[in-house]
Design a protein around this motif. Structure first.
Motif, PDB file in Angstrom:
ATOM      1  N   GLY A 135      41.173  28.744  50.662  1.00  0.00           N
ATOM      2  CA  GLY A 135      39.917  28.495  49.962  1.00  0.00           C
ATOM      3  C   GLY A 135      39.078  29.731  49.724  1.00  0.00           C
ATOM      4  O   GLY A 135      37.977  29.654  49.164  1.00  0.00           O
ATOM      5  N   GLY A 136      39.582  30.908  50.138  1.00  0.00           N
ATOM      6  CA  GLY A 136      38.842  32.153  49.966  1.00  0.00           C
ATOM      7  C   GLY A 136      38.760  32.575  48.513  1.00  0.00           C
ATOM      8  O   GLY A 136      39.441  32.035  47.631  1.00  0.00           O
ATOM      9  N   ARG A 137      37.931  33.577  48.242  1.00  0.00           N
ATOM     10  CA  ARG A 137      37.731  34.080  46.888  1.00  0.00           C
ATOM     11  C   ARG A 137      38.021  35.582  46.838  1.00  0.00           C
ATOM     12  O   ARG A 137      37.573  36.335  47.701  1.00  0.00           O
ATOM     13  CB  ARG A 137      36.284  33.834  46.420  1.00  0.00           C
ATOM     14  CG  ARG A 137      35.880  32.346  46.460  1.00  0.00           C
ATOM     15  CD  ARG A 137      36.553  31.566  45.352  1.00  0.00           C
ATOM     16  NE  ARG A 137      36.475  30.127  45.533  1.00  0.00           N
ATOM     17  CZ  ARG A 137      35.473  29.357  45.109  1.00  0.00           C
ATOM     18  NH1 ARG A 137      34.414  29.904  44.529  1.00  0.00           N
ATOM     19  NH2 ARG A 137      35.519  28.051  45.286  1.00  0.00           N
ATOM     20  N   LEU A 138      38.774  35.972  45.832  1.00  0.00           N
ATOM     21  CA  LEU A 138      39.028  37.387  45.548  1.00  0.00           C
ATOM     22  C   LEU A 138      38.288  37.723  44.266  1.00  0.00           C
ATOM     23  O   LEU A 138      38.584  37.166  43.208  1.00  0.00           O
ATOM     24  CB  LEU A 138      40.533  37.635  45.383  1.00  0.00           C
ATOM     25  CG  LEU A 138      40.982  38.982  44.822  1.00  0.00           C
ATOM     26  CD1 LEU A 138      40.468  40.152  45.658  1.00  0.00           C
ATOM     27  CD2 LEU A 138      42.509  39.041  44.714  1.00  0.00           C
ATOM     28  N   VAL A 156      45.134  48.258  32.557  1.00  0.00           N
ATOM     29  CA  VAL A 156      45.522  47.009  33.215  1.00  0.00           C
ATOM     30  C   VAL A 156      44.662  45.882  32.644  1.00  0.00           C
ATOM     31  O   VAL A 156      43.440  45.894  32.792  1.00  0.00           O
ATOM     32  CB  VAL A 156      45.320  47.098  34.741  1.00  0.00           C
ATOM     33  CG1 VAL A 156      45.793  45.828  35.416  1.00  0.00           C
ATOM     34  CG2 VAL A 156      46.041  48.309  35.311  1.00  0.00           C
ATOM     35  N   SER A 157      45.287  44.916  32.016  1.00  0.00           N
ATOM     36  CA  SER A 157      44.539  43.827  31.392  1.00  0.00           C
ATOM     37  C   SER A 157      44.275  42.697  32.382  1.00  0.00           C
ATOM     38  O   SER A 157      44.963  42.541  33.400  1.00  0.00           O
ATOM     39  CB  SER A 157      45.314  43.268  30.194  1.00  0.00           C
ATOM     40  OG  SER A 157      46.451  42.543  30.629  1.00  0.00           O
ATOM     41  N   GLY A 158      43.290  41.894  32.033  1.00  0.00           N
ATOM     42  CA  GLY A 158      43.015  40.712  32.833  1.00  0.00           C
ATOM     43  C   GLY A 158      44.168  39.738  32.812  1.00  0.00           C
ATOM     44  O   GLY A 158      44.516  39.135  33.838  1.00  0.00           O
ATOM     45  N   LEU A 173      39.992  31.449  38.851  1.00  0.00           N
ATOM     46  CA  LEU A 173      38.818  30.578  38.772  1.00  0.00           C
ATOM     47  C   LEU A 173      37.867  31.015  37.676  1.00  0.00           C
ATOM     48  O   LEU A 173      37.099  30.212  37.157  1.00  0.00           O
ATOM     49  CB  LEU A 173      38.047  30.597  40.098  1.00  0.00           C
ATOM     50  CG  LEU A 173      38.614  29.858  41.294  1.00  0.00           C
ATOM     51  CD1 LEU A 173      37.681  30.047  42.487  1.00  0.00           C
ATOM     52  CD2 LEU A 173      38.771  28.382  40.987  1.00  0.00           C
ATOM     53  N   PHE A 174      37.904  32.312  37.342  1.00  0.00           N
ATOM     54  CA  PHE A 174      36.930  32.863  36.406  1.00  0.00           C
ATOM     55  C   PHE A 174      37.504  34.126  35.790  1.00  0.00           C
ATOM     56  O   PHE A 174      38.146  34.921  36.470  1.00  0.00           O
ATOM     57  CB  PHE A 174      35.625  33.200  37.139  1.00  0.00           C
ATOM     58  CG  PHE A 174      34.553  33.796  36.274  1.00  0.00           C
ATOM     59  CD1 PHE A 174      33.645  32.981  35.623  1.00  0.00           C
ATOM     60  CD2 PHE A 174      34.446  35.174  36.111  1.00  0.00           C
ATOM     61  CE1 PHE A 174      32.645  33.530  34.823  1.00  0.00           C
ATOM     62  CE2 PHE A 174      33.460  35.732  35.320  1.00  0.00           C
ATOM     63  CZ  PHE A 174      32.550  34.905  34.675  1.00  0.00           C
ATOM     64  N   SER A 175      37.260  34.314  34.506  1.00  0.00           N
ATOM     65  CA  SER A 175      37.672  35.537  33.802  1.00  0.00           C
ATOM     66  C   SER A 175      36.691  35.813  32.680  1.00  0.00           C
ATOM     67  O   SER A 175      36.358  34.906  31.905  1.00  0.00           O
ATOM     68  CB  SER A 175      39.091  35.387  33.238  1.00  0.00           C
ATOM     69  OG  SER A 175      39.469  36.539  32.511  1.00  0.00           O
ATOM     70  N   VAL A 191      36.165  40.973  34.578  1.00  0.00           N
ATOM     71  CA  VAL A 191      35.760  40.405  35.862  1.00  0.00           C
ATOM     72  C   VAL A 191      36.616  39.178  36.127  1.00  0.00           C
ATOM     73  O   VAL A 191      36.717  38.290  35.277  1.00  0.00           O
ATOM     74  CB  VAL A 191      34.273  40.004  35.846  1.00  0.00           C
ATOM     75  CG1 VAL A 191      33.843  39.501  37.229  1.00  0.00           C
ATOM     76  CG2 VAL A 191      33.394  41.156  35.387  1.00  0.00           C
ATOM     77  N   LEU A 192      37.249  39.149  37.295  1.00  0.00           N
ATOM     78  CA  LEU A 192      38.121  38.038  37.671  1.00  0.00           C
ATOM     79  C   LEU A 192      37.722  37.493  39.034  1.00  0.00           C
ATOM     80  O   LEU A 192      37.311  38.238  39.917  1.00  0.00           O
ATOM     81  CB  LEU A 192      39.590  38.501  37.751  1.00  0.00           C
ATOM     82  CG  LEU A 192      40.229  39.091  36.500  1.00  0.00           C
ATOM     83  CD1 LEU A 192      41.597  39.639  36.846  1.00  0.00           C
ATOM     84  CD2 LEU A 192      40.321  38.041  35.404  1.00  0.00           C
TER      85      LEU A 192
END
Length: 198
Positions: A135-138, A156-158, A173-175, A191-192
């Motif tokens: 459940g952690g976030r990177l 380096v692309s997203g 979860l987010f980009s 931002v990822l």
């Protein structure tokens, strides 16, 4: 010192001023709502400790990893009052941290991954996944654009990074993309936010 950190020691004094001229909240505004409320946080490539200090203020137990001694020294001086554990370690393998086999609720990787070549990025992603608690976030930012003199960076692309993360059990979860906060010509950021698959 590895190739990935080339250029940082010589510019540490200037970079310390630059890094501390913006706040954690400004830099990470798009993803603040996705951060865990507290827990254990790992800031890899912590620089001067701006983000590590802000996380400590938010109630996190913070470990800051920074391979450049000159930046670590600035961090220890600037944020001496904060409860931060500093470690001399670095990607792609994080040998010191790996030996401790610790897991974290939040891992920050701000402007780091694009310093690694493709093989190093694969090793790094495996290591990052291993240090994320369930459940952690990177939270990760990637720089795009001209490479400063004396630095080593890759384009380096997203999308590439999300695909690599997926191969190591992480889901996006987010980009998003954003402009450079310092207005440097041609520079932009991805931002990822990633999390282990359930």
């Amino acid at each position: 010192m590895s190739e990935a950190t080339s250029g940082y020691a010589a510019e540490a004094d200037r970079l310390a001023v630059q890094y501390e001229s913006v706040t954690f909240e400004e830099v990470h505004a798009p993803v603040l709502h996705l951060l865990p409320p507290a827990g254990r946080a790992l800031d890899i490539g912590a620089g001067t400790g701006r983000d590590a200090a802000a996380l400590a203020d938010r109630g996190f137990e913070v470990t800051a990893v920074e391979p450049t001694a000159e930046l670590r020294a600035h961090g220890a001086r600037l944020h001496a009052a904060k409860a931060i554990t500093w470690i001399d370690d670095g990607l792609p393998d994080l040998p010191v941290l790996a030996a401790a086999r610790e897991r974290f609720d939040l891992v920050m990787l701000t402007a780091v991954l694009m310093h690694l070549d493709a093989g190093e990025r694969a090793r790094a992603m495996a290591r990052l996944a291993a240090h994320l608690a369930p459940g952690g976030r990177l939270v990760m930012t990637l720089r795009h654009g001209p490479v400063p003199p004396g630095r080593r960076m890759f384009d380096v692309s997203g999308e590439e990074t999300l695909a690599l993360a997926g191969r190591h059990g992480l889901a996006g979860l987010f980009s998003a993309t954003r402009a450079d906060m310092f207005g440097r010509p041609g520079v932009s950021w991805t931002v990822l936010v990633l999390t282990p698959r359930a």
